[in-house]
Design a protein around this motif. Structure first.
Motif, short mmCIF file in Angstrom:
data_model
loop_
_atom_site.label_atom_id
_atom_site.label_comp_id
_atom_site.label_asym_id
_atom_site.label_seq_id
_atom_site.Cartn_x
_atom_site.Cartn_y
_atom_site.Cartn_z
N ILE A 113 0.94 4.02 -2.99
CA ILE A 113 0.62 5.41 -2.68
C ILE A 113 1.72 6.33 -3.17
O ILE A 113 1.46 7.37 -3.78
CB ILE A 113 0.36 5.59 -1.17
N ILE A 114 2.97 5.95 -2.95
CA ILE A 114 4.10 6.77 -3.40
C ILE A 114 4.15 6.83 -4.92
O ILE A 114 4.29 7.91 -5.51
CB ILE A 114 5.42 6.24 -2.80
N PHE A 131 0.83 -1.21 0.00
CA PHE A 131 0.00 0.00 0.00
C PHE A 131 0.86 1.26 0.00
O PHE A 131 0.59 2.20 -0.75
CB PHE A 131 -0.96 0.02 1.21
N ILE A 132 1.88 1.30 0.82
CA ILE A 132 2.76 2.46 0.86
C ILE A 132 3.46 2.65 -0.48
O ILE A 132 3.56 3.76 -1.00
CB ILE A 132 3.78 2.32 2.02
N GLY A 136 1.70 6.29 -7.07
CA GLY A 136 0.54 7.03 -7.54
C GLY A 136 0.71 8.53 -7.37
O GLY A 136 0.34 9.32 -8.24
N SER A 137 1.27 8.95 -6.24
CA SER A 137 1.51 10.37 -6.00
C SER A 137 2.51 10.94 -7.01
O SER A 137 2.33 12.04 -7.53
CB SER A 137 2.03 10.61 -4.59
#
Length: 124
Positions: free
Chosen positions: A19-20, A15-16, A22-23
């Motif tokens: 998220i990174i 997940f982390i 995707g950002s």
């Protein structure tokens, strides 16, 4: 370390990671669509077409506005009749510049552009 804790760490790590990634993708994405929306506006008036065209091109170029303005110069003697016929047939202009003698006659049918949109100094 038991399997449930290892599974939780792997899922949390994924997940982390997503998220990174995707950002980063969201922050660096540039659209490849270069087509600009072209907006056509038709204005009728009794001013000379050359004078109005020079004003519009100067104003739009200075302010970076991307519109296409078609100005139609009308005879002041037949302006009233031409406008009524065009509006009745559904082919009327988007905006009009009225001569002084017709402003009072059209006062309940028009919406004046406020000075907060285009100041008197910029218009002149």
């Amino acid at each position: 370390m038991n399997n449930s804790k290892l599974f939780q760490y792997v899922v949390l790590g994924l997940f982390i990671f997503f998220i990174i990634v995707g950002s980063i993708l969201f922050a660096t994405y540039r659209s490849t669509d270069t087509a600009e929306t072209n907006i056509n506006i038709t204005i009728w008036g009794t001013l000379r077409a050359e004078d109005f065209s020079s004003f519009i091109s100067k104003f739009f170029n200075e302010n970076g506005i991307k519109y296409t303005v078609d100005y139609v110069e009308r005879n002041s003697a037949t302006f009233d009749q031409d406008l009524v016929e065009a509006l009745a047939s559904g082919d009327g202009p988007d905006a009009i510049i009225l001569p002084e003698d017709l402003i009072v006659r059209y006062i309940n049918k028009i919406y004046p552009i406020p000075y907060s949109t285009l100041s008197e100094l910029e218009f002149k």
